[in-house]
Each structure stands twice: as structure tokens, then as C-alpha cells.
Scaffold this motif. Structure first.
Motif, PDB file in Angstrom:
ATOM      1  N   UNK A  54      -2.889   1.149 -84.291  1.00 51.99           N
ATOM      2  CA  UNK A  54      -4.066   0.893 -85.115  1.00 51.99           C
ATOM      3  C   UNK A  54      -3.751   0.562 -86.560  1.00 51.99           C
ATOM      4  N   UNK A  55      -2.511   0.161 -86.848  1.00 53.79           N
ATOM      5  CA  UNK A  55      -2.137  -0.145 -88.237  1.00 53.79           C
ATOM      6  C   UNK A  55      -1.589  -1.570 -88.380  1.00 53.79           C
ATOM      7  N   UNK A  96       5.445  11.923 -90.418  1.00 54.14           N
ATOM      8  CA  UNK A  96       4.659  12.880 -91.188  1.00 54.14           C
ATOM      9  C   UNK A  96       3.455  12.128 -91.742  1.00 54.14           C
ATOM     10  N   UNK A  97       2.775  12.694 -92.690  1.00 53.71           N
ATOM     11  CA  UNK A  97       1.531  12.072 -93.150  1.00 53.71           C
ATOM     12  C   UNK A  97       1.727  10.715 -93.829  1.00 53.71           C
ATOM     13  N   UNK A  98       2.955  10.409 -94.276  1.00 54.98           N
ATOM     14  CA  UNK A  98       3.194   9.159 -94.998  1.00 54.98           C
ATOM     15  C   UNK A  98       4.330   8.302 -94.440  1.00 54.98           C
ATOM     16  N   UNK A 137      -6.789  10.175 -91.178  1.00 56.23           N
ATOM     17  CA  UNK A 137      -6.740  11.172 -90.105  1.00 56.23           C
ATOM     18  C   UNK A 137      -6.709  10.552 -88.722  1.00 56.23           C
ATOM     19  N   UNK A 138      -7.548   9.545 -88.465  1.00 57.54           N
ATOM     20  CA  UNK A 138      -7.569   8.937 -87.128  1.00 57.54           C
ATOM     21  C   UNK A 138      -6.237   8.261 -86.810  1.00 57.54           C
ATOM     22  N   UNK A 144       0.392  10.769 -83.742  1.00 50.91           N
ATOM     23  CA  UNK A 144       0.744  12.040 -83.111  1.00 50.91           C
ATOM     24  C   UNK A 144       0.798  11.954 -81.599  1.00 50.91           C
ATOM     25  N   UNK A 145      -0.127  11.204 -81.005  1.00 49.20           N
ATOM     26  CA  UNK A 145      -0.121  11.039 -79.546  1.00 49.20           C
ATOM     27  C   UNK A 145       1.139  10.310 -79.081  1.00 49.20           C
TER      28      UNK A 145
END
Length: 170
Positions: A54-55, A96-98, A137-138, A144-145
């Protein structure tokens, strides 16, 4: 799959790119694929993976987010020639988040041997500020999946390699 699709975990193996062909203008005076074009094919495979997460391009256009490569280590293992079909397998190693840590294998699509590998660290960028920023978040959930699915796979050969001269044995 669209940029905003929810990927199905690929626990059976790493992400696989579409099959690509070596283009005539990529062949150097040594008669094989020039080193720069390995990176072109690795980048095309990453673009396909990013779309699954999705990016991809729609994410950039609609949400003003993208990724930049922060670090890359390529190993050239076997020559690829004009007309050779190639496929790239991509493992999502860590995130991670970034940041996203990926490992890619460029394989001859018919014969299966590995021609090159590329290990990369990508960072998420808020393109309105052109600064590193957390994934939404999405997107973190989508990452993560896939990360969870890839964690069940054996680690690829060559992961974590550093450049250096072999040490002489005493």
C-alpha cells in the motif's frame, strides 16, 4: 493489486516479482548486464512489493508519503546476459515505524540460479516536509502482516554480509 490493497501473507515463500527481461541497452562492453542495471531491476521489484504493502505511486500521490533508500549492499554472484529472464524474490527482514529492511535475490527465471543479491534499508518520508516520518497506522499493520509471514521463512543466504578483504589465517 492496488496500492491500498491489504496483502495476503505469503508464508510459503518470499514476495516474487513479475518476470523481467534484460534490455539491450543494459549490456556493457564485457557482454553482460552492467552493474547499475541490477539495481534498476531490484528497484522495480521493490516497487511491486511496495504496491502490495500500500505504499506505491498512489500512496505518494494521495497521502504524500514515500520511501527513500538509506543503505544498499549488492553482491554480484553470476553473470546475466541479454535476453535472460529474471525474477526477484524479496524478504521483508525487519521493520519499525519508519524503516524497512529488505533482502532481494535476482534469479534466472528459467534455471533458478542466483545472479545477485541486494540488502537494503529504506526509510519512510513525509514528502510534504521531505523528512523521515512514521508510517501511518494502516500501513504499519500491512507491513506487520507481511513481516510476520516472512518471519516464518528461512533467512536468505548472504543476509548481513559486510564488505571486507578475507583475513589471512595465521
Amino acid at each position: 493489486m492496488s496500492d491500498n490493497a491489504v496483502p495476503t501473507p505469503q508464508a510459503a515463500g518470499p514476495f516474487r516479482s513479475s518476470i523481467m527481461q534484460v534490455e539491450p541497452q543494459w549490456i556493457d562492453y564485457n557482454g553482460h548486464l552492467n552493474m547499475a542495471y541490477y539495481n534498476v531491476m531490484f528497484d522495480r521489484a521493490i516497487d511491486q512489493l511496495w504496491a502490495e504493502l500500500g505504499i506505491g505511486p498512489a500512496y505518494m500521490k494521495e497521502r504524500q508519503g514515500s520511501t527513500f533508500t538509506a543503505e544498499c549492499h549488492v553482491r554480484y554472484l553470476r553473470e546475466i546476459h541479454l535476453g535472460d529472464p529474471v525474477e526477484i524474490a524479496v524478504w521483508l527482514i525487519a521493520a519499525d515505524e519508519k524503516r524497512l529492511h529488505t533482502f532481494e535475490e535476482l534469479r534466472h527465471a528459467d534455471e533458478g540460479w542466483v545472479s545477485a543479491t541486494s540488502e537494503n534499508m529504506s526509510i519512510h518520508i513525509d514528502m510534504t516536509r521531505r523528512k523521515v516520518a512514521p508510517f501511518p497506522t494502516d500501513i504499519q499493520q500491512s507491513i506487520g502482516r507481511m513481516l510476520q509471514a516472512h518471519a516464518a521463512l528461512p533467512l536468505p543466504e548472504g543476509l548481513g554480509r559486510a564488505i571486507g578483504m578475507p583475513r589471512k589465517k595465521d
